[in-house]
Design a protein around this motif. Sequence first.
Motif, short mmCIF file in Angstrom:
data_model
loop_
_atom_site.label_atom_id
_atom_site.label_comp_id
_atom_site.label_asym_id
_atom_site.label_seq_id
_atom_site.Cartn_x
_atom_site.Cartn_y
_atom_site.Cartn_z
N ASP A 221 0.83 -1.21 0.00
CA ASP A 221 0.00 0.00 0.00
C ASP A 221 0.86 1.26 0.00
O ASP A 221 0.55 2.24 -0.70
CB ASP A 221 -0.93 0.01 1.22
CG ASP A 221 -2.03 -1.04 1.13
OD1 ASP A 221 -2.26 -1.55 0.02
OD2 ASP A 221 -2.65 -1.35 2.17
N ARG B 234 2.57 1.78 -3.47
CA ARG B 234 1.59 2.22 -4.48
C ARG B 234 1.19 3.68 -4.27
O ARG B 234 1.04 4.44 -5.22
CB ARG B 234 0.36 1.33 -4.42
CG ARG B 234 0.57 -0.05 -5.04
CD ARG B 234 -0.64 -0.92 -4.85
NE ARG B 234 -0.51 -2.19 -5.56
CZ ARG B 234 -1.28 -3.24 -5.36
NH1 ARG B 234 -2.26 -3.18 -4.46
NH2 ARG B 234 -1.10 -4.35 -6.04
N TRP C 207 5.24 5.09 -6.30
CA TRP C 207 4.97 4.93 -7.73
C TRP C 207 4.46 6.16 -8.46
O TRP C 207 4.69 6.30 -9.66
CB TRP C 207 4.00 3.77 -7.93
CG TRP C 207 4.70 2.45 -7.86
CD1 TRP C 207 6.04 2.25 -7.70
CD2 TRP C 207 4.11 1.17 -7.93
NE1 TRP C 207 6.32 0.92 -7.66
CE2 TRP C 207 5.15 0.22 -7.79
CE3 TRP C 207 2.81 0.72 -8.07
CZ2 TRP C 207 4.91 -1.15 -7.82
CZ3 TRP C 207 2.58 -0.63 -8.09
CH2 TRP C 207 3.61 -1.56 -7.98
N VAL D 118 3.39 -6.89 -6.57
CA VAL D 118 3.52 -5.65 -7.34
C VAL D 118 4.36 -5.92 -8.59
O VAL D 118 5.18 -6.84 -8.61
CB VAL D 118 4.21 -4.54 -6.49
CG1 VAL D 118 3.35 -4.17 -5.29
CG2 VAL D 118 5.60 -4.97 -6.04
#
Length: 401
Positions: A92, A95, A99, A127
């Motif tokens: 989490d 992301r 990213w 991922v």
Amino acid sequence: MQLKRTPVLVSLIPNLMRGEGHIIPYHIAVSKAANLLQWQHLVVFPTDASVKELPSNWYGGLRGASLEDKIHPLQRILNLYQIWQLSITIVDFIRAKAWPSGTQTIIFMERFIHLQLLALLIALCLVPKRKITVWLLYRRDIHQDKTAWIYKLIIKSIKFILVPGRLHILTDSELLSQSLGSYFQEPLTVMPIPHTDKITFTNIPKNRQQIICWWPGIPRYEKGCEQIKSLTRVGNSCAERICLVAAKNSDIVPIKGGVKVKLVEDHLSEKEYLNWLENSDIILLPYNTFAYKERTSGIFTEGAIAGKILLVTAGTWMARELMKYGLEELIINWEQPESVLERIIATAASEELQVKIKAMQAAYQSFHSIENYAHLMQQLFEATENSEYKQLDSTFSHPKL
């Protein structure tokens, strides 16, 4: 030093350890090195109510901090849920925070156990890995543990799922780089110990009538608790000239005609820690040979950078470091307390010794610096960009005279 492309460096701290040790200062230093390279550095950690002061730009949110708790074997099935929680919160965070920049992400862990490493492996499986690099720093001889095979298996699994050349195994000990390199069958890069930048004071004139000897840190068996206590049981003219500074938890009781004792808080603030480092004549490091045969000591490194006399145990990493600079007289037998007290008096008065200590101080200040840490970070990233691991410049592998 700026690269054409810069990554996002993500420090994962699975456990803050109640703020003990060098975990927090270490990652603050890593941030400073990243800033020199103009990299973005993100730090994520599990919430720990006992840690009051953290940099404002660090992120809480990791779960699974209880993975290091000692539990009954029948309860270990609960670890599976904790491992999964840690994995999901890693995913989490990456992301949400790493990213969005759309650039290379370096995941860095410098203190972990096998269960936390397994959580990272699971997270990596969840991922896309095209833009992910992993840096793992070992500072302990885990190849001696019963769980060593688990570390080895997970390392091989992480390497297998990543793009070739994007796993780098690091350490801060030349000795560990050899033994772990042989065990993992992987090359290791020796990194500096960077959290020393606040040591900016110069040696101040000392009162040689009273020699201040500091035994830093929380008292533990492996750090020589019994050896220190034995020094306080001796009553002679040497003992009367020495003041021992130690933590309250050591329960040291001075005797008449013996070493004077100054007990300080078990957990010192940064200001208090630096104050005692500055005002001590000698740092006592009677560490256990087996525990510290290959692993480093942040306190030793800080003491060397501060130009202090460091008394250590034979057969340890610290002893090997002193031998590089001809400082064998600082390697002592702690089982003879009377001789130790005599050595303290002699070393405190030796001008010849100070010349060699200053040479070691200069080398340590050069190697264990934010600038050199940043230099090696850049080299690691360049190796990643080339999609191959290359041996780093040997001139930065260890401090030299």
